[in-house]
Write a protein that holds these residues in place. Sequence first.
Motif, PDB file in Angstrom:
ATOM      1  N   LEU A  41      29.252  18.522  16.176  1.00  0.00           N
ATOM      2  CA  LEU A  41      28.925  19.476  16.865  1.00  0.00           C
ATOM      3  C   LEU A  41      27.315  19.963  16.774  1.00  0.00           C
ATOM      4  N   ASN A  42      26.840  19.571  15.552  1.00  0.00           N
ATOM      5  CA  ASN A  42      25.361  19.924  15.134  1.00  0.00           C
ATOM      6  C   ASN A  42      24.643  18.787  16.490  1.00  0.00           C
ATOM      7  N   HIS A  43      24.987  17.641  16.521  1.00  0.00           N
ATOM      8  CA  HIS A  43      24.600  16.693  17.404  1.00  0.00           C
ATOM      9  C   HIS A  43      24.835  17.301  18.887  1.00  0.00           C
ATOM     10  N   GLU A  44      25.863  17.744  19.230  1.00  0.00           N
ATOM     11  CA  GLU A  44      26.124  18.105  20.662  1.00  0.00           C
ATOM     12  C   GLU A  44      25.335  19.724  20.790  1.00  0.00           C
ATOM     13  N   SER A  57      24.573  25.363   8.599  1.00  0.00           N
ATOM     14  CA  SER A  57      23.397  26.403   8.155  1.00  0.00           C
ATOM     15  C   SER A  57      22.123  25.531   8.064  1.00  0.00           C
ATOM     16  N   VAL A  58      22.120  23.986   7.499  1.00  0.00           N
ATOM     17  CA  VAL A  58      20.866  23.186   7.361  1.00  0.00           C
ATOM     18  C   VAL A  58      20.505  23.240   8.694  1.00  0.00           C
ATOM     19  N   VAL A  59      21.164  23.127   9.812  1.00  0.00           N
ATOM     20  CA  VAL A  59      20.695  22.839  11.115  1.00  0.00           C
ATOM     21  C   VAL A  59      20.151  24.004  11.706  1.00  0.00           C
ATOM     22  N   ALA A  60      20.696  25.302  11.236  1.00  0.00           N
ATOM     23  CA  ALA A  60      20.272  26.508  11.683  1.00  0.00           C
ATOM     24  C   ALA A  60      19.001  27.222  11.209  1.00  0.00           C
ATOM     25  N   ARG A  61      18.146  26.496  10.507  1.00  0.00           N
ATOM     26  CA  ARG A  61      17.148  26.932   9.972  1.00  0.00           C
ATOM     27  C   ARG A  61      16.164  27.632  10.983  1.00  0.00           C
ATOM     28  N   PRO A  62      15.847  28.801  11.166  1.00  0.00           N
ATOM     29  CA  PRO A  62      15.226  29.233  11.984  1.00  0.00           C
ATOM     30  C   PRO A  62      13.878  28.887  12.147  1.00  0.00           C
ATOM     31  N   SER A  63      13.400  28.408  10.958  1.00  0.00           N
ATOM     32  CA  SER A  63      11.909  28.142  10.985  1.00  0.00           C
ATOM     33  C   SER A  63      11.575  26.697  11.544  1.00  0.00           C
ATOM     34  N   HIS A  64      12.643  26.041  11.690  1.00  0.00           N
ATOM     35  CA  HIS A  64      12.464  24.505  12.128  1.00  0.00           C
ATOM     36  C   HIS A  64      13.142  24.500  13.594  1.00  0.00           C
ATOM     37  N   PHE A  65      13.958  25.356  14.187  1.00  0.00           N
ATOM     38  CA  PHE A  65      14.790  24.992  14.983  1.00  0.00           C
ATOM     39  C   PHE A  65      14.871  26.231  16.046  1.00  0.00           C
ATOM     40  N   LYS A  66      14.414  26.265  17.180  1.00  0.00           N
ATOM     41  CA  LYS A  66      14.548  27.517  18.123  1.00  0.00           C
ATOM     42  C   LYS A  66      16.115  27.976  18.464  1.00  0.00           C
ATOM     43  N   VAL A  67      16.633  28.257  17.592  1.00  0.00           N
ATOM     44  CA  VAL A  67      18.334  28.797  17.665  1.00  0.00           C
ATOM     45  C   VAL A  67      18.118  30.192  17.564  1.00  0.00           C
ATOM     46  N   LYS A  68      19.282  30.680  18.218  1.00  0.00           N
ATOM     47  CA  LYS A  68      19.482  32.159  18.049  1.00  0.00           C
ATOM     48  C   LYS A  68      20.833  32.497  17.197  1.00  0.00           C
ATOM     49  N   PRO A  69      20.637  32.698  15.982  1.00  0.00           N
ATOM     50  CA  PRO A  69      21.705  33.038  15.003  1.00  0.00           C
ATOM     51  C   PRO A  69      22.256  34.496  15.237  1.00  0.00           C
ATOM     52  N   LEU A  70      23.352  34.444  15.136  1.00  0.00           N
ATOM     53  CA  LEU A  70      24.256  35.821  16.027  1.00  0.00           C
ATOM     54  C   LEU A  70      24.913  36.725  14.902  1.00  0.00           C
ATOM     55  N   GLY A  71      24.615  36.612  13.451  1.00  0.00           N
ATOM     56  CA  GLY A  71      25.218  37.640  12.635  1.00  0.00           C
ATOM     57  C   GLY A  71      26.484  37.164  12.003  1.00  0.00           C
ATOM     58  N   LEU A  72      26.935  35.871  12.217  1.00  0.00           N
ATOM     59  CA  LEU A  72      28.317  35.643  11.576  1.00  0.00           C
ATOM     60  C   LEU A  72      27.862  34.152  11.202  1.00  0.00           C
ATOM     61  N   GLY A  73      28.805  33.815  10.017  1.00  0.00           N
ATOM     62  CA  GLY A  73      28.767  32.711   9.463  1.00  0.00           C
ATOM     63  C   GLY A  73      30.301  32.424   8.628  1.00  0.00           C
ATOM     64  N   ILE A  74      30.206  31.086   8.120  1.00  0.00           N
ATOM     65  CA  ILE A  74      31.458  30.841   7.458  1.00  0.00           C
ATOM     66  C   ILE A  74      31.084  30.898   6.044  1.00  0.00           C
ATOM     67  N   ILE A  75      31.510  31.878   5.038  1.00  0.00           N
ATOM     68  CA  ILE A  75      30.922  32.352   4.018  1.00  0.00           C
ATOM     69  C   ILE A  75      31.982  32.431   2.980  1.00  0.00           C
ATOM     70  N   THR A  76      31.623  32.173   1.540  1.00  0.00           N
ATOM     71  CA  THR A  76      32.141  32.559   0.452  1.00  0.00           C
ATOM     72  C   THR A  76      31.356  33.118  -0.416  1.00  0.00           C
ATOM     73  N   GLU A  77      31.896  33.690  -1.503  1.00  0.00           N
ATOM     74  CA  GLU A  77      31.541  34.270  -2.618  1.00  0.00           C
ATOM     75  C   GLU A  77      32.041  33.888  -3.777  1.00  0.00           C
ATOM     76  N   VAL A 227      17.982  18.615   9.207  1.00  0.00           N
ATOM     77  CA  VAL A 227      18.764  17.718  10.175  1.00  0.00           C
ATOM     78  C   VAL A 227      17.841  17.865  11.453  1.00  0.00           C
ATOM     79  N   LYS A 228      17.653  16.866  12.170  1.00  0.00           N
ATOM     80  CA  LYS A 228      16.928  16.851  13.367  1.00  0.00           C
ATOM     81  C   LYS A 228      17.857  16.214  14.149  1.00  0.00           C
ATOM     82  N   ARG A 229      17.580  15.884  15.402  1.00  0.00           N
ATOM     83  CA  ARG A 229      18.256  15.115  16.433  1.00  0.00           C
ATOM     84  C   ARG A 229      18.719  13.814  15.840  1.00  0.00           C
ATOM     85  N   TYR A 230      20.010  13.712  16.210  1.00  0.00           N
ATOM     86  CA  TYR A 230      20.731  12.451  15.582  1.00  0.00           C
ATOM     87  C   TYR A 230      20.298  10.891  16.169  1.00  0.00           C
TER      88      TYR A 230
END
Length: 230
Positions: A41-44, A57-77, A227-230
């Motif tokens: 799905l990262n690829h897609e 998360s490694v793909v969604a690095r906002p400093s490297h990719f023009k993506v729009k994170p929406l405040g939700l994630g898959i998280i554990t503590e 991660v960049k384009r595969y």
Amino acid sequence: MRFGKIEYLNLAPFDVFSKRYGASSSFKKILSLHTNYPSKLNHEFLFRRIDAGFISSVVARPSHFKVKPLGLGIITEGEVWSVLCLEREAKSDYQSATSNALCKVLGLEGEVLIGDRALRYYHENKECDFIDMGKAWLDKKRLPFVYGRLCCNANEGFYNKMAKAFARNPKIFIPSYIMDVYAKRLGLKPKFMRAYLDNLYYVIGKKEALGLSRFYRDLRLKRIKPVKRY
């Protein structure tokens, strides 16, 4: 609209929510059209073949990719049970980008195993020949870890509204008939699967954002390339 869906148990609450969400019947059909494992799905997403989804998360690095994170994630503590480093010869998991990077950040050596396959392994191997990377991160950083983030690259208004609706009530009860489907597919008991889901949560707050910042900083310090384009 094209939504990328991860067919893992860890997103069952969001899956149940999305099917109940007040969207059109066509969107509910779309939810099952683009289904795959995280790195696919990262690829897609990077090639804009899907508009949104839970992206590593490694793909969604906002400093490297023009993506729009929406405040939700898959998280554990703490313990996650489904992101493991097995005590074997070093090997990455082709299904994951973030977990492979996390293994390097933690300085671990072994075979990375993620998702439902890792969850089955955790359940079946009580001799503990593995390291739970969620626990290892908490022990090292004292912060939650965000494995994936809901991001979009189109239709931002729709997906942002959807994310906010989920964030207001993220404790979604999963009906028994849906858990039975997962139980049959995974070979696990519903009680164990519900206990696993109790490890997870989905709303990114200040602590979670700080955890992401520390992860991204460690990637830079260890020169682990994003991660960049595969």
